[in-house]
Design a protein around this motif. Structure first.
Motif, PDB file in Angstrom:
ATOM      1  N   GLU B 154       2.200  12.224  -8.139  1.00 36.51           N
ATOM      2  CA  GLU B 154       3.746  12.508  -8.408  1.00 36.51           C
ATOM      3  C   GLU B 154       3.612  12.695  -6.723  1.00 36.51           C
ATOM      4  OE1 GLU B 154       5.231  11.954 -10.452  1.00 36.51           O
ATOM      5  OE2 GLU B 154       4.258  10.791 -12.337  1.00 36.51           O
ATOM      6  N   ALA B 155       3.002  13.230  -6.003  1.00 37.72           N
ATOM      7  CA  ALA B 155       3.085  14.391  -5.183  1.00 37.72           C
ATOM      8  C   ALA B 155       2.969  13.104  -4.084  1.00 37.72           C
ATOM      9  CB  ALA B 155       2.039  15.626  -4.837  1.00 37.72           C
ATOM     10  N   LEU B 156       2.177  12.151  -3.855  1.00 41.21           N
ATOM     11  CA  LEU B 156       1.776  11.236  -2.916  1.00 41.21           C
ATOM     12  C   LEU B 156       2.727  10.454  -2.743  1.00 41.21           C
ATOM     13  CD1 LEU B 156      -1.569  10.421  -3.077  1.00 41.21           C
ATOM     14  CD2 LEU B 156      -0.646  11.560  -0.873  1.00 41.21           C
ATOM     15  N   GLY B 157       3.392   9.802  -4.307  1.00 40.04           N
ATOM     16  CA  GLY B 157       4.748   9.538  -4.481  1.00 40.04           C
ATOM     17  C   GLY B 157       5.978  10.147  -3.414  1.00 40.04           C
ATOM     18  N   GLU B 158       6.334  11.414  -3.664  1.00 36.49           N
ATOM     19  CA  GLU B 158       6.967  11.757  -2.936  1.00 36.49           C
ATOM     20  C   GLU B 158       7.130  11.902  -1.138  1.00 36.49           C
ATOM     21  OE1 GLU B 158       7.833  15.671  -3.882  1.00 36.49           O
ATOM     22  OE2 GLU B 158       9.158  16.381  -2.388  1.00 36.49           O
ATOM     23  N   LEU B 159       6.250  11.688  -0.890  1.00 38.93           N
ATOM     24  CA  LEU B 159       5.163  11.464  -0.136  1.00 38.93           C
ATOM     25  C   LEU B 159       6.001  10.238   0.647  1.00 38.93           C
ATOM     26  CD1 LEU B 159       4.126  12.766   3.211  1.00 38.93           C
ATOM     27  CD2 LEU B 159       2.161  12.631   2.584  1.00 38.93           C
ATOM     28  N   LYS B 160       5.125   9.644   0.221  1.00 35.49           N
ATOM     29  CA  LYS B 160       5.290   7.822   0.631  1.00 35.49           C
ATOM     30  C   LYS B 160       5.989   7.376   0.487  1.00 35.49           C
ATOM     31  CE  LYS B 160       4.639   3.319  -2.424  1.00 35.49           C
ATOM     32  NZ  LYS B 160       4.081   2.682  -2.906  1.00 35.49           N
ATOM     33  N   LEU B 161       7.761   7.967  -0.173  1.00 37.32           N
ATOM     34  CA  LEU B 161       8.962   7.523  -0.035  1.00 37.32           C
ATOM     35  C   LEU B 161       9.612   7.941   1.474  1.00 37.32           C
ATOM     36  CD1 LEU B 161      11.415   6.757  -1.248  1.00 37.32           C
ATOM     37  CD2 LEU B 161      11.820   9.246  -2.612  1.00 37.32           C
ATOM     38  N   VAL B 162       9.172   9.920   1.345  1.00 39.45           N
ATOM     39  CA  VAL B 162       9.343  10.545   2.516  1.00 39.45           C
ATOM     40  C   VAL B 162       9.151   9.082   3.831  1.00 39.45           C
ATOM     41  CG1 VAL B 162       9.091  12.052   4.315  1.00 39.45           C
ATOM     42  CG2 VAL B 162      10.023  12.324   2.218  1.00 39.45           C
ATOM     43  N   ALA B 163       7.374   9.140   4.202  1.00 38.46           N
ATOM     44  CA  ALA B 163       7.029   8.956   5.088  1.00 38.46           C
ATOM     45  C   ALA B 163       8.355   6.994   5.140  1.00 38.46           C
ATOM     46  CB  ALA B 163       5.651   7.620   4.893  1.00 38.46           C
ATOM     47  N   GLN B 164       7.816   6.464   4.272  1.00 34.81           N
ATOM     48  CA  GLN B 164       8.925   4.501   4.680  1.00 34.81           C
ATOM     49  C   GLN B 164      10.413   4.547   4.851  1.00 34.81           C
ATOM     50  OE1 GLN B 164       7.991   3.166   0.722  1.00 34.81           O
ATOM     51  NE2 GLN B 164       6.113   2.186   1.147  1.00 34.81           N
ATOM     52  N   THR B 165      10.997   6.034   4.401  1.00 33.10           N
ATOM     53  CA  THR B 165      12.052   6.368   4.189  1.00 33.10           C
ATOM     54  C   THR B 165      12.150   6.455   6.145  1.00 33.10           C
ATOM     55  OG1 THR B 165      13.063   6.832   2.834  1.00 33.10           O
ATOM     56  CG2 THR B 165      14.114   7.435   4.544  1.00 33.10           C
ATOM     57  N   ARG B 166      11.782   7.491   6.658  1.00 35.27           N
ATOM     58  CA  ARG B 166      11.631   8.248   7.733  1.00 35.27           C
ATOM     59  C   ARG B 166      10.887   7.624   9.324  1.00 35.27           C
ATOM     60  NH1 ARG B 166      14.362  12.420   6.292  1.00 35.27           N
ATOM     61  NH2 ARG B 166      14.511  12.700   8.943  1.00 35.27           N
ATOM     62  N   LEU B 167       9.598   6.927   9.238  1.00 38.13           N
ATOM     63  CA  LEU B 167       8.547   6.236   9.488  1.00 38.13           C
ATOM     64  C   LEU B 167       9.065   4.567  10.164  1.00 38.13           C
ATOM     65  CD1 LEU B 167       5.475   7.804   8.940  1.00 38.13           C
ATOM     66  CD2 LEU B 167       7.081   9.082   9.661  1.00 38.13           C
ATOM     67  N   THR B 168       9.292   4.548  11.615  1.00 41.59           N
ATOM     68  CA  THR B 168       9.695   3.258  11.960  1.00 41.59           C
ATOM     69  C   THR B 168       8.497   2.106  11.605  1.00 41.59           C
ATOM     70  OG1 THR B 168       9.145   4.568  13.817  1.00 41.59           O
ATOM     71  CG2 THR B 168      10.837   2.032  14.275  1.00 41.59           C
ATOM     72  N   PRO B 169       8.910   1.233  11.323  1.00 46.46           N
ATOM     73  CA  PRO B 169       7.665   0.325  10.559  1.00 46.46           C
ATOM     74  C   PRO B 169       6.992  -0.801  11.807  1.00 46.46           C
ATOM     75  CG  PRO B 169       9.956  -0.695   9.810  1.00 46.46           C
ATOM     76  CD  PRO B 169       9.522   0.782   9.984  1.00 46.46           C
ATOM     77  N   ARG B 170       6.128  -1.474  11.488  1.00 46.13           N
ATOM     78  CA  ARG B 170       5.702  -2.393  13.116  1.00 46.13           C
ATOM     79  C   ARG B 170       5.848  -3.168  12.148  1.00 46.13           C
ATOM     80  NH1 ARG B 170       3.792   1.186  15.290  1.00 46.13           N
ATOM     81  NH2 ARG B 170       4.546   2.930  13.694  1.00 46.13           N
ATOM     82  N   GLY B 171       6.203  -4.592  13.625  1.00 44.76           N
ATOM     83  CA  GLY B 171       6.508  -5.910  13.022  1.00 44.76           C
ATOM     84  C   GLY B 171       7.280  -6.503  14.469  1.00 44.76           C
TER      85      GLY B 171
END
Lengths: 171, 171
Positions: B154-171
Motif C-alpha cells: 500500500e505505502a509503496l503504491g503511494e510513494l510510487k505515485l509521488v515519484a512518478q508524478t514528481r521526478l523527471t523521467p529520462r529518455g
DNA sequence: TATTGTTATACTCTATAACTATA
DNA sequence: TATAGTTATAGAGTATAACAATA
C-alpha cells in the motif's frame, strides 16, 4: 497528500511493475513496486549528484560513512558497510584522495591497515552535498502521507532484517 | 515470522542506513532503509541471474517487458518502460538478437520504427529464468509477515505515485 | 521541425582473481 | 593460514551527443 485519487492514477505510467500480468503472485508485484520506487528515486539522486556536485552515489556514500566516523574507518570496514568488494573501495578512495577530500593514514598497530578520514575540505564538500540531498528527500517524502511513511519504515525494517539475515553479503 | 526479536538485531549489521546519526531526519532514514533493502535484494538477483542463467538484470527486464507484449514493442516504448535512454535499448537488444532470443521486425506504417518480439527460444529461456526468479522472491518474502507485506504494498503504491508524478523521467 | 533509432564515446561501477605484506 | 589492501582485467550500464532516415 494532495487531492488526486491515488489508485486512479497508479497504473497510468509505464514502469517495471507494468510487466506483471494478472497471473503473477503478489510477492513479485511487491518486489517490482519496491524496485520501481528505488530506481526512480535513485536515478534522480544520481543525476543531481552528478550535475550539481560533480560526484557519484558510491563516492557520496563513502563520504557519508566517514562523516559519521570522525575517528576514521579502515578500508575493510568501508567495504562491509557499503556492501561492495575491497578492490572497489580502493578505487573510490583513490579518486577522493586525489581530489583532497579524504586521506589515508597508516595505523601503527597493524601495518597492513590504513585509516581513511575526511579532510576539512572533504567535510565541507560533503556538508554541502548532504544538505541539498536531504532537502530534496524531505521535499519528495513530504508528499507521502504520515501513515504511509510510518508503515513503510516499520515494514521495511522487517524486510531489511530478513534480507540481511538470509542473503549472502559480498566481499 | 520467526522467533528472533526483530528490533534487537535490526541495527546489528552495518549497511547504508548505518550512516545516519541521531540528528538526521526520519525521511532520510526511511529512504536509506528503502535503499538498503533494494540494494541487498537486487545484488542477490544480479548474482543469481549471472551465475544461474548467464544474463543480467536489464536483459531480464527487457525480456520481461516483451513477454507481456506478445504483439511486440517498439524500441521507444521499451525505453520508456525501462526508464533508460534510447541508445541503451539498442545495445541490449543487439545482444539479445545475436543470441536469437529476440527479433527486430520493420513496421510498414512507420519506416523509422521496428517492433521487437521474443522468439520461441527467447520465450522458453525467459520462462525458465522467470520461474526460478519468482520462486526465489517467494521464498524471501515468505519470511516477512503478512501485515508488513500488505503495509509495504500500500505505502509503496503511494510513494510510487509521488515519484512518478514528481521526478523527471529520462529518455 | 520533431521523432525513431543507431552509433560512438567516455566514464563509473562491479566482480573476480592474482598478488604483497603483514598478522 | 588468514587477513588487509592493491592491482589488473574484463564486462556491463549509463548519459551524452552527433547522426541518418523518416514523419
Amino acid at each position: 497528500m494532495n487531492d488526486i485519487p491515488a489508485n486512479a492514477m497508479l497504473n497510468a505510467m509505464p514502469d517495471l511493475e507494468t510487466r506483471t500480468g494478472p497471473e503473477d503472485h503478489q510477492n513479485l508485484r511487491l518486489w517490482l513496486r519496491l524496485l520501481t520506487c528505488c530506481t526512480l528515486i535513485e536515478s534522480d539522486i544520481r543525476t543531481r549528484l552528478r550535475q550539481e556536485h560533480g560526484t557519484t552515489l558510491p563516492r557520496f556514500d563513502l563520504m557519508a560513512q566517514l562523516e559519521r566516523a570522525p575517528q576514521g574507518m579502515k578500508m575493510s570496514e568501508l567495504s562491509r558497510h557499503m556492501m561492495v568488494t575491497n578492490g572497489n573501495i580502493t578505487g573510490i578512495t583513490d579518486q577522493l584522495e586525489k581530489e583532497g577530500l579524504v586521506v589515508r593514514n597508516k595505523v601503527a598497530t597493524d601495518r597492513r591497515s590504513s585509516i581513511i578520514k575526511l579532510t576539512p575540505k572533504g567535510r565541507r564538500a560533503f556538508k554541502k552535498m548532504a544538505d541539498s540531498h536531504e532537502a530534496w528527500i524531505q521535499e519528495l517524502f513530504s508528499h507521502v502521507s504520515d501513515k504511509s511513511r510510518k508503515a513503510m519504515f516499520e515494514a521495511l525494517g522487517e524486510l531489511k532484517l530478513v534480507a540481511q539475515t538470509r542473503l549472502t553479503p559480498r566481499g
